[in-house]
Design an enzyme around this catalytic site. Structure first.
Site, short mmCIF file in Angstrom:
data_model
loop_
_atom_site.label_atom_id
_atom_site.label_comp_id
_atom_site.label_asym_id
_atom_site.label_seq_id
_atom_site.Cartn_x
_atom_site.Cartn_y
_atom_site.Cartn_z
CB CYS A 1 -0.87 -0.03 1.25
SG CYS A 1 -1.98 1.37 1.43
CB THR B 1 -0.50 3.59 3.95
OG1 THR B 1 -1.68 4.19 3.41
CG2 THR B 1 -0.37 4.01 5.40
CG HIS C 1 2.09 7.94 2.38
ND1 HIS C 1 0.75 7.84 2.08
CD2 HIS C 1 2.70 8.31 1.23
CE1 HIS C 1 0.56 8.13 0.80
NE2 HIS C 1 1.73 8.41 0.26
CB CYS D 1 -13.23 2.48 24.48
SG CYS D 1 -13.23 2.23 22.69
CB CYS E 1 -10.66 1.72 19.42
SG CYS E 1 -9.80 1.28 20.94
ZN LIG Z 1 -3.23 0.70 3.15
ZN LIG Z 2 -11.71 0.63 22.16
#
Ligand SMILES: [Zn+2]
Ligand SMILES: [Zn+2]
Length: 342
Positions: free
Chosen positions: A42, A44, A47, A97, A108
């Site tokens: 990816c 990302t 990045h 949470c 989250c």
């Molecule tokens: Zn990705």
């Molecule tokens: Zn959580």
């Protein structure tokens, strides 16, 4: 087996992704060890080299999209068996949470992500919580499965949950890359009509092959194409896979009153939004972050039933990460790159 494995890591920020050897991880309580058979590359992953998102102690094994086989169970894992074919949801979340309890695990605040804050799938093995696994039916090949957790599930989450895209709507997808081409298919299978843009003719053609009306924005103005597509009304939903100031401005300009702009990408740090038009049109600007394990389960079913086809571009052996990155950066590829384990 030997106690080290092949892995692709970030060793220092500002460098490049490196193929190296790392210790084979052990599955902790509640975790399983997965032998990775394919992992999706990816942008990302690249990045992350900037260090803009802190990854904890380096070296970090990257790779947030993986598919493989369960080979070892940690203490307390009863719901999986060795030999099962799996993929994994990216977010490792706290489970208690308000967001986790409400099913919005993508929000989250205590999450650690596979291939980000914890070691990922560009390796021979990865240890992941059993709660993240999703079973793979035999009909889905490892390489197809290895692009589902992000490139497909993220588009599913954005369009179906954040955009409430459905029958008869008119959708504009800005950018037909690894995500956008799956967005086209998901919106089509939800019953929407899709206009999709790229500046590359082969990407426009691919979007059309999957049922979109393609616009090459290198030689045709978007506004005129949207006007034709919607009888001048504007689209119901814009999916911005580009994420710069120009794409946000353009997306809002072709959105109908009350329409939704889905912000999926974040290239520029800030966007400009004209205030009075926003007030007058009640347009909605909606952030879209990742996906949940349930989104991934839904996506696996869409692929198994043929409603969505993962679009694969090219494969490279894990060790040839340099070549794979060069190909990704060249931008000449349509479809996703995956890393193989020979
Ligand atoms: Zn990705
Ligand atoms: Zn959580």
């Amino acid at each position: 087996m030997s106690d080290t494995m092949r892995a692709v890591v970030i060793a220092n920020y500002g460098g490049s992704l490196q193929a190296t050897r790392r210790p084979i991880p052990r599955p902790g309580p509640g975790e399983v060890l997965v032998r990775v058979r394919a992992s999706g590359l990816c942008s990302t992953d690249l990045h992350l080299l900037s260090g803009r998102q802190p990854l904890g102690d380096l070296p970090r094994i990257v790779g947030h999209e993986l598919a493989g086989d369960v080979v070892e169970l940690g203490d307390g894992v009863t719901q999986w068996r060795t030999g099962e074919r799996v993929t994994a949801a990216i977010d490792v979340t706290c489970g208690h949470c308000r967001h986790c309890l409400g099913g919005a695990t993508q929000l989250c605040r205590a999450m650690q992500r596979i291939g980000f804050e914890r070691d990922g799938g560009h390796a021979d093995y990865v240890a992941v919580p059993a709660a993240n696994l999703v079973a793979l039916p035999d009909e889905i090949a490892y390489e197809a499965a290895a692009i589902l957790p992000d490139a497909v599930a993220c588009m599913y989450h954005s369009l179906i949950h954040q955009g409430s895209v459905g029958l008869g709507q008119r959708i504009l997808i800005l950018g037909v890359g690894g995500l956008g081409i799956h967005g086209v298919q998901i919106a089509r299978s939800a019953g929407a009509a899709v206009l999709a843009t790229s500046r590359q003719p082969q990407r426009v053609a691919l979007a059309e092959r999957y049922g979109a009306v393609g616009v090459n924005t290198a030689d045709a103005p978007l506004e005129a194409a949207v006007a034709r597509f919607t009888n001048g009304e504007g689209v119901d939903v814009v999916v911005d896979n580009i994420g710069n100031r120009a794409s946000v401005r353009q997306g809002l300009s072709v959105l109908r009153p009350g329409g939704k702009l889905l912000v999926v990408a974040y290239l520029d740090e800030t966007f400009e939004v004209p205030s009075i038009p926003l007030f007058k049109t009640e347009q909605q600007i909606i952030g879209c972050r990742g996906s949940t394990r349930q989104d991934l389960i839904d996506v696996v079913r869409l692929v198994r039933t043929g409603q969505v086809t993962p679009v694969l571009g090219a494969s490279y052996p894990l060790e040839q990460i340099g070549e794979a990155v060069a190909r990704l950066e060249s931008g000449d590829l349509v479809g996703r790159i995956w890393l193989t384990r020979a």
